[in-house]
Design an enzyme around this catalytic site. Structure first.
Site, PDB file in Angstrom:
ATOM      1  N   SER A 261       0.892  -1.224  -0.152  1.00  7.65           N
ATOM      2  CA  SER A 261      -0.088  -0.043  -0.110  1.00  7.65           C
ATOM      3  C   SER A 261       0.910   1.152   0.057  1.00  7.65           C
ATOM      4  O   SER A 261       1.882   1.347   0.572  1.00  7.65           O
ATOM      5  CB  SER A 261      -0.938  -0.107   1.097  1.00  7.65           C
ATOM      6  OG  SER A 261      -0.022   0.362   2.345  1.00  7.65           O
ATOM      7  N   ASP A 262       0.409   2.376  -0.493  1.00  9.02           N
ATOM      8  CA  ASP A 262       0.847   3.730  -0.407  1.00  9.02           C
ATOM      9  C   ASP A 262       0.730   3.922   1.278  1.00  9.02           C
ATOM     10  O   ASP A 262      -0.129   3.142   1.672  1.00  9.02           O
ATOM     11  CB  ASP A 262       0.288   4.659  -1.179  1.00  9.02           C
ATOM     12  CG  ASP A 262       1.450   6.069  -1.476  1.00  9.02           C
ATOM     13  OD1 ASP A 262       2.272   6.064  -0.514  1.00  9.02           O
ATOM     14  OD2 ASP A 262       0.898   6.805  -2.453  1.00  9.02           O
ATOM     15  N   PHE A 263       1.399   4.834   1.670  1.00 12.66           N
ATOM     16  CA  PHE A 263       1.473   5.129   3.008  1.00 12.66           C
ATOM     17  C   PHE A 263      -0.162   5.446   3.555  1.00 12.66           C
ATOM     18  O   PHE A 263      -0.326   6.434   3.135  1.00 12.66           O
ATOM     19  CB  PHE A 263       2.389   6.097   3.626  1.00 12.66           C
ATOM     20  CG  PHE A 263       3.700   5.469   3.816  1.00 12.66           C
ATOM     21  CD1 PHE A 263       4.688   5.946   4.757  1.00 12.66           C
ATOM     22  CD2 PHE A 263       4.284   4.367   2.784  1.00 12.66           C
ATOM     23  CE1 PHE A 263       5.850   5.111   5.004  1.00 12.66           C
ATOM     24  CE2 PHE A 263       5.334   3.926   3.180  1.00 12.66           C
ATOM     25  CZ  PHE A 263       6.174   4.284   4.096  1.00 12.66           C
ATOM     26  N   TRP A 264      -0.604   4.464   4.349  1.00 16.92           N
ATOM     27  CA  TRP A 264      -2.269   4.780   4.839  1.00 16.92           C
ATOM     28  C   TRP A 264      -3.074   4.818   3.318  1.00 16.92           C
ATOM     29  O   TRP A 264      -4.226   5.304   3.766  1.00 16.92           O
ATOM     30  CB  TRP A 264      -2.328   6.097   5.387  1.00 16.92           C
ATOM     31  CG  TRP A 264      -1.575   6.305   6.676  1.00 16.92           C
ATOM     32  CD1 TRP A 264      -1.604   5.621   7.816  1.00 16.92           C
ATOM     33  CD2 TRP A 264      -0.212   7.167   6.665  1.00 16.92           C
ATOM     34  NE1 TRP A 264      -0.572   6.071   8.824  1.00 16.92           N
ATOM     35  CE2 TRP A 264       0.162   6.900   8.155  1.00 16.92           C
ATOM     36  CE3 TRP A 264       0.309   7.967   6.020  1.00 16.92           C
ATOM     37  CZ2 TRP A 264       1.377   7.437   8.674  1.00 16.92           C
ATOM     38  CZ3 TRP A 264       1.478   8.487   6.436  1.00 16.92           C
ATOM     39  CH2 TRP A 264       1.929   8.451   8.015  1.00 16.92           C
ATOM     40  N   SER A 265      -2.778   4.062   2.427  1.00 14.63           N
ATOM     41  CA  SER A 265      -3.897   3.941   1.279  1.00 14.63           C
ATOM     42  C   SER A 265      -4.621   2.625   1.605  1.00 14.63           C
ATOM     43  O   SER A 265      -5.777   2.589   0.982  1.00 14.63           O
ATOM     44  CB  SER A 265      -3.043   3.935   0.082  1.00 14.63           C
ATOM     45  OG  SER A 265      -2.349   2.541  -0.069  1.00 14.63           O
TER      46      SER A 265
END
Length: 708
Positions: A261-265
């Site tokens: 995931s992208d950060f917090w996606s």
């Protein structure tokens, strides 16, 4: 490496054995990053309210880019760093410094895969030297708009150019046994409301434009990892969209790596893992013990799916020997990598205008003054705000760079600087200095950042007025632009010469001086079209295209209703003349393109060969980029698509013969279109036109092919 770590078998077999030896709790601990969970949405709102930027948000996470080790199983601390524009925000305290490179948009302007390979080689080498395992890059989203905040870390408006350059960077990074991570998958082409917005895009547009560079990374570069995007796709978050994460990425393309995931996606536990996301970063907001165990208990998640996610990541770690390599960070070759960055930078700048041969400047003048606002004349223009920001090992400011190069050229010229305030309060002093100097270099530009798009393509802090008032004061005046994105130029008619240098990074001062005084002949080409007016863009007066509208679900919906008409395809299809079109770029010399021939023994079904002769008709060595475009006779297709290019350096008075091969079987599907019936790429019969020239708008050599 622990004795309990599997040491025999293929990378996948070792990964399967390792997962088989893990407890459930150990497995869950390896599904996510080790950062203490924070409320990213609340933090983003606080930063926005306080006027802070993404650099401050990035600082919150710069030391927590890892997965915790499990020593008893020999699983190392898994260290992750950002780095599409140089190694930045890595796992360390503080984040370690590295070579600050030119922005990726500039690398694309080089139109040279070998140059891109050198760029990736520096990044891969420094990632390995710093003991990191993963490099989050390259970014291969497209420049759908010229105002997107992360265009600087993406390549181009064209999917083929983006893919070619991205493949070269990926191969170079992974040659250092570092996992490269293509991002942001997919249609993360704007920063506006990126945590909420949904993109509606037709399947053939998704396939032929936005997925194409990712397909090339997977199939042509052996990409080890993909980063899933923040945005929704057709109403479903990208981290939960099985169509892209599994059906396309794995079933169709054969991707064997893992998806982070992208950060917090990441927005869920079971739905994300089931869709094909394998790893949550930077924390355990969703893939924690409570959520995963509950999902296993209610059978919305199966343990085999958890195992699959870990096997995918461990396979890549074994593939690159990361279980066997001790953590032993070394020292970056700052001098050697800096010299390489200077070479890269000098070959990506685009000479946009040069009336009367003002450039190159004569180094043996009496006095030179550089004028501009602080970000562009006081310091090296590093660019790249947000999580990809690099802490530089060193920098070369403009004044120092000019003086160094002039000294090397044996010049006694004096160089002074006038820093214009962002409120233009000392413009009279700048005007006086310009009037008194022999040569004036005006520096201006734009530094974009992750997390926000520009409101428009106008340079900030009234720089257009600054340029307008200073141009014309001295006849020997050149404008050096240092941009993250194409900008509007209402003052262009008054400027004798304009050089787009991009955000250059650490070697800014040397690179610009090398170009201004002709130590290096500029050879870059425009990778993303410059509109003449904001009214000429695909989204002008069309809010549903950008920034999107609320269609009743409470979040913005962005409709890619322009279809395939993006970038130069938009301008040509609409009959709009850009300010500077895709592939355009001048030189200090001149070229002639002749003896162009197209050989297509089985058009559309076998390789097509374009041959040509490039002659340097000027007085200095230079490089030209021969470009091949194809007109596809299918309804809805734009007039041209780029299908091949070749950059060639030629000595004055000499010529070089070049060959460009366009193979219908290659990953970029040069002749094909997406077919809804067969759900695959097909080549339609009809009359195809091959265009050969030196930019999208300058293709005087044509040939017609009949595809049976």
């Amino acid at each position: 490496m622990s004795s309990s770590t599997p040491q025999h078998g293929s990378a996948r077999e070792r990964a399967e054995k390792l997962v088989g030896a893990m407890t459930l709790e150990q497995k869950i601990a390896q599904l996510h990053g080790a950062m203490e969970t924070i409320d990213i949405y609340a933090l983003s709102a606080q930063l926005a309210e306080s006027g802070a930027d993404m650099d401050q948000l990035a600082a919150q996470v710069q030391v927590e880019r890892h997965v915790a080790a499990i020593d008893e199983l020999g699983i190392p601390r898994f260290r992750i760093t950002n780095g599409p524009v140089g190694v930045g925000m890595g796992d360390g305290t503080p984040s370690p410094p590295a070579t600050s490179l030119p922005m990726t948009i500039g690398v694309a302007a080089g139109f040279d895969p070998e140059l891109a390979h050198t760029y990736g080689d520096i990044i891969g080498s420094e990632t390995a030297t710093l003991g990191q395992h993963v490099l989050e890059g390259p970014g291969v989203c497209l420049h759908r708009t010229t105002i997107a905040g992360r265009n600087f870390e993406y390549f181009s408006e064209d999917p083929y150019l983006t893919g070619v350059m991205g493949v070269a960077v990926t191969r170079a990074i992974q040659a250092h046994d570092v996992i490269a991570m293509g991002k942001h998958y997919v249609v993360n082409d704007q920063e506006y409301e990126r945590f909420r917005a949904s993109v509606e895009v037709d399947e053939h547009v998704l396939r032929e434009l936005y997925l194409l560079p990712f397909e090339m990374l997977v199939k042509d570069a052996g990409l080890a990892a993909i980063m899933s995007a923040y945005n929704r796709i057709r109403g479903v978050y990208a981290t939960e969209y099985r169509h892209t994460l599994t059906d396309i990425l794995r079933t169709e393309w054969g991707f064997e790596g893992y998806v982070q995931s992208d950060f917090w996606s990441c927005r869920s536990a079971a739905p994300s893992l089931n869709a094909g996301m394998d790893h949550e970063m930077p924390d355990a907001k969703w893939l924690n013990e409570t959520n995963v165990k509950a999902a296993l208990q209610d059978t919305s998640l199966e343990i085999e799916t958890v195992n699959r996610a870990l096997v995918r990541r461990y396979t890549q770690m074994f593939r690159f020997g990361q279980f066997d390599r001790p953590y032993a960070p070394g020292e970056i070759d700052a001098r050697g990598h800096g010299a390489a960055a200077r070479t890269i930078g000098s070959q990506i700048a685009v000479l946009l205008k040069n009336d009367g041969g003002v450039l190159p400047l004569d180094p043996h003048v009496g006095s030179i003054v550089i004028i501009g606002q602080p970000a562009f004349v006081d310091q090296a223009c590093l660019g790249g705000g947000g999580s990809s920001k690099v802490i530089p090992l060193y920098t070369v400011p403009p004044l120092d760079g000019l003086r160094d190069v002039l000294r090397d050229l044996g010049s006694a010229a004096t160089v002074t600087k006038v820093t214009v305030g962002e409120d233009l309060s000392n413009l009279d002093a700048a005007r006086s200095a310009a009037r008194q100097a022999d040569v004036v270099v005006l520096m201006a530009g734009l530094v974009a950042t992750e997390g926000t798009d520009q409101s428009d393509a106008t340079m900030p802090h009234d720089q257009n007025r600054m340029l307008d008032e200073l141009l014309g004061v001295n006849p020997t005046t050149v404008v050096v632009l240092k941009d993250s994105n194409p900008v509007l130029m209402p003052w262009l008619d008054k400027a004798p010469a304009v050089l787009e240098a991009w955000n250059q990074g650490a070697e800014d001062g040397h690179v610009v001086a090398d170009l201004l005084f002709g130590v290096v002949n500029p050879s870059g080409k425009v990778p993303t079209s410059y509109p003449a007016s904001a009214d000429d863009t695909l989204y002008a007066g069309r809010p549903e295209r950008y920034p999107g509208t609320d269609e009743g679900d409470g979040y913005p919906v962005i409709r890619y209703s322009e279809g395939l008409e993006v970038g130069y395809r938009w301008f040509q299809a609409q009959g709009i003349e850009p300010l500077f079109g895709f592939g355009f770029g001048l030189s200090y010399t001149t070229f002639d393109l002749s003896a162009v021939a197209v050989d297509a023994p089985d058009a559309g079904h076998a390789p097509l060969t374009v041959t040509a002769t490039v002659t340097n008709t000027g007085a200095v060595r230079g490089a030209e980029v021969v470009q091949v475009y194809l007109g596809v006779p299918v309804s809805g297709q734009p007039p041209k698509r780029l299908v091949g290019f070749r950059k060639v350096w030629v000595e004055p008075g000499e010529h070089q013969q070049i060959t460009i091969t366009v193979d219908p079987a290659t990953t970029n599907h040069p002749f094909a279109v997406w077919d809804y019936g067969t759900r695959g790429f097909v080549t339609r019969p009809g009359e195809y036109t091959v265009y050969v020239g030196t930019s999208a708008d300058d293709t005087p050599h044509t040939a017609t092919l009949t595809v049976q």
